[in-house]
Design a protein around this motif. Structure first.
Motif, PDB file in Angstrom:
ATOM      1  N   TRP A 197       0.840  -1.190   0.000  1.00  0.00           N
ATOM      2  CA  TRP A 197       0.000   0.000   0.000  1.00  0.00           C
ATOM      3  C   TRP A 197       0.880   1.247   0.000  1.00  0.00           C
ATOM      4  O   TRP A 197       1.914   1.289   0.665  1.00  0.00           O
ATOM      5  CB  TRP A 197      -0.902   0.023   1.235  1.00  0.00           C
ATOM      6  N   HIS A 198       0.462   2.267  -0.738  1.00  0.00           N
ATOM      7  CA  HIS A 198       1.106   3.577  -0.673  1.00  0.00           C
ATOM      8  C   HIS A 198       0.485   4.358   0.487  1.00  0.00           C
ATOM      9  O   HIS A 198      -0.723   4.288   0.707  1.00  0.00           O
ATOM     10  CB  HIS A 198       0.908   4.341  -1.973  1.00  0.00           C
ATOM     11  N   LEU A 199       1.298   5.096   1.214  1.00  0.00           N
ATOM     12  CA  LEU A 199       0.792   5.885   2.335  1.00  0.00           C
ATOM     13  C   LEU A 199       1.240   7.332   2.216  1.00  0.00           C
ATOM     14  O   LEU A 199       2.399   7.608   1.854  1.00  0.00           O
ATOM     15  CB  LEU A 199       1.275   5.317   3.675  1.00  0.00           C
ATOM     16  N   ARG A 200       0.309   8.245   2.506  1.00  0.00           N
ATOM     17  CA  ARG A 200       0.613   9.662   2.606  1.00  0.00           C
ATOM     18  C   ARG A 200      -0.126  10.225   3.814  1.00  0.00           C
ATOM     19  O   ARG A 200      -1.171   9.705   4.199  1.00  0.00           O
ATOM     20  CB  ARG A 200       0.215  10.422   1.338  1.00  0.00           C
ATOM     21  N   THR A 201       0.410  11.312   4.372  1.00  0.00           N
ATOM     22  CA  THR A 201      -0.171  11.921   5.572  1.00  0.00           C
ATOM     23  C   THR A 201      -0.414  13.401   5.335  1.00  0.00           C
ATOM     24  O   THR A 201       0.409  14.093   4.731  1.00  0.00           O
ATOM     25  CB  THR A 201       0.783  11.733   6.773  1.00  0.00           C
ATOM     26  N   VAL A 202      -1.545  13.880   5.822  1.00  0.00           N
ATOM     27  CA  VAL A 202      -1.842  15.314   5.839  1.00  0.00           C
ATOM     28  C   VAL A 202      -1.709  15.762   7.294  1.00  0.00           C
ATOM     29  O   VAL A 202      -2.608  15.577   8.114  1.00  0.00           O
ATOM     30  CB  VAL A 202      -3.256  15.605   5.303  1.00  0.00           C
ATOM     31  N   ASP A 203      -0.554  16.309   7.629  1.00  0.00           N
ATOM     32  CA  ASP A 203      -0.259  16.679   9.013  1.00  0.00           C
ATOM     33  C   ASP A 203      -1.236  17.742   9.508  1.00  0.00           C
ATOM     34  O   ASP A 203      -1.556  18.700   8.799  1.00  0.00           O
ATOM     35  CB  ASP A 203       1.166  17.198   9.132  1.00  0.00           C
ATOM     36  N   GLY A 204      -1.694  17.553  10.731  1.00  0.00           N
ATOM     37  CA  GLY A 204      -2.561  18.537  11.364  1.00  0.00           C
ATOM     38  C   GLY A 204      -4.034  18.358  11.084  1.00  0.00           C
ATOM     39  O   GLY A 204      -4.868  18.970  11.756  1.00  0.00           O
ATOM     40  N   ALA A 205      -4.375  17.551  10.093  1.00  0.00           N
ATOM     41  CA  ALA A 205      -5.783  17.309   9.791  1.00  0.00           C
ATOM     42  C   ALA A 205      -6.360  16.298  10.767  1.00  0.00           C
ATOM     43  O   ALA A 205      -5.639  15.509  11.377  1.00  0.00           O
ATOM     44  CB  ALA A 205      -5.951  16.820   8.364  1.00  0.00           C
TER      45      ALA A 205
END
Length: 225
Positions: A197-205
């Motif tokens: 799986w590819h993972l990305r993060t939206v910090d602070g959301a």
């Protein structure tokens, strides 16, 4: 059952959007037009017991998946889901035959939940929702208040039947998380990455990334739209 849908755009490609619990297809209002501008016809569904879709006798994720397969256009170029919508989309992906999938803070792992407290959210006021979601646009608060009017609280039983952490994805898939995520902790996120799986993060959301930070959500989808 036949589910209600909402459509943006008329591009040559198709994207389908699946919302989480308690809300409806209007939860995508802030981001769906931007997705459509990438050349998509965007089709957002109201899950059973949500929005303009009627209640169901069975709210397990597999029953919700079957309803999605009856309602959504086959072989979409992109499928995007959030929370409980990801638990419904996960088993539907192989038969839906989508080219790519994005799961936003998916409700895959069982968590201790007070189901009576969740059912009581149906009676939340506009002010209650504003206090709970300080980053949401006022229009989102109003849309959520309307969504709660038609929401079937019995759907919280779905949270007792979550699928657990999946193995390898059936199609190229992105897991988009808030930073931090309560639903996919770091150890589980690492296990997903090892499984392909590819993972990305939206910090602070927060949990509802596309409403907390619509711009950050869209930036995180670069290369997937």
């Amino acid at each position: 059952m036949r589910l209600a849908t909402r459509v943006w755009g008329n591009g040559p490609r198709t994207a389908v959007l699946v919302h989480g619990i308690m809300t409806d297809s209007r939860s995508w209002n802030r981001v769906a037009p931007a997705i459509a501008r990438h050349g998509y016809r965007v089709v957002a569904v109201d899950l059973p017991g949500h929005g303009a879709s009627g209640p169901a006798a069975d709210y397990t994720p597999h029953a919700l998946a079957a309803a999605l397969l009856d309602a959504l256009p086959p072989a979409p170029d992109l499928a995007v889901s959030h929370s409980l919508g990801s638990a419904a989309l996960l088993p539907a992906v192989p038969r839906l035959r989508c080219a790519r999938a994005v799961h936003c803070d998916p409700a895959w792992l069982p968590r201790p939940r007070d189901l009576d407290a969740l059912r009581a959210v149906r009676h939340a006021t506009w002010a209650d929702l504003r206090a709970a979601h300080p980053r949401w646009h006022d229009d989102d608060i109003t849309a959520e208040r309307h969504a709660l009017d038609s929401w079937d609280p019995a759907s919280v039983t779905a949270l007792q039947h979550l699928p657990g952490l999946p193995g390898a994805p059936a199609v190229p898939s992105l897991v988009l998380l808030p930073g931090p995520s309560e639903r996919i902790p770091p150890a589980e996120a690492a296990a997903l990455s090892r499984s392909g799986w590819h993972l990305r993060t939206v910090d602070g959301a927060g949990h509802t990334v596309h409403r907390d930070d619509p711009a950050g959500f869209l930036r995180a989808l670069r290369g997937w739209l």
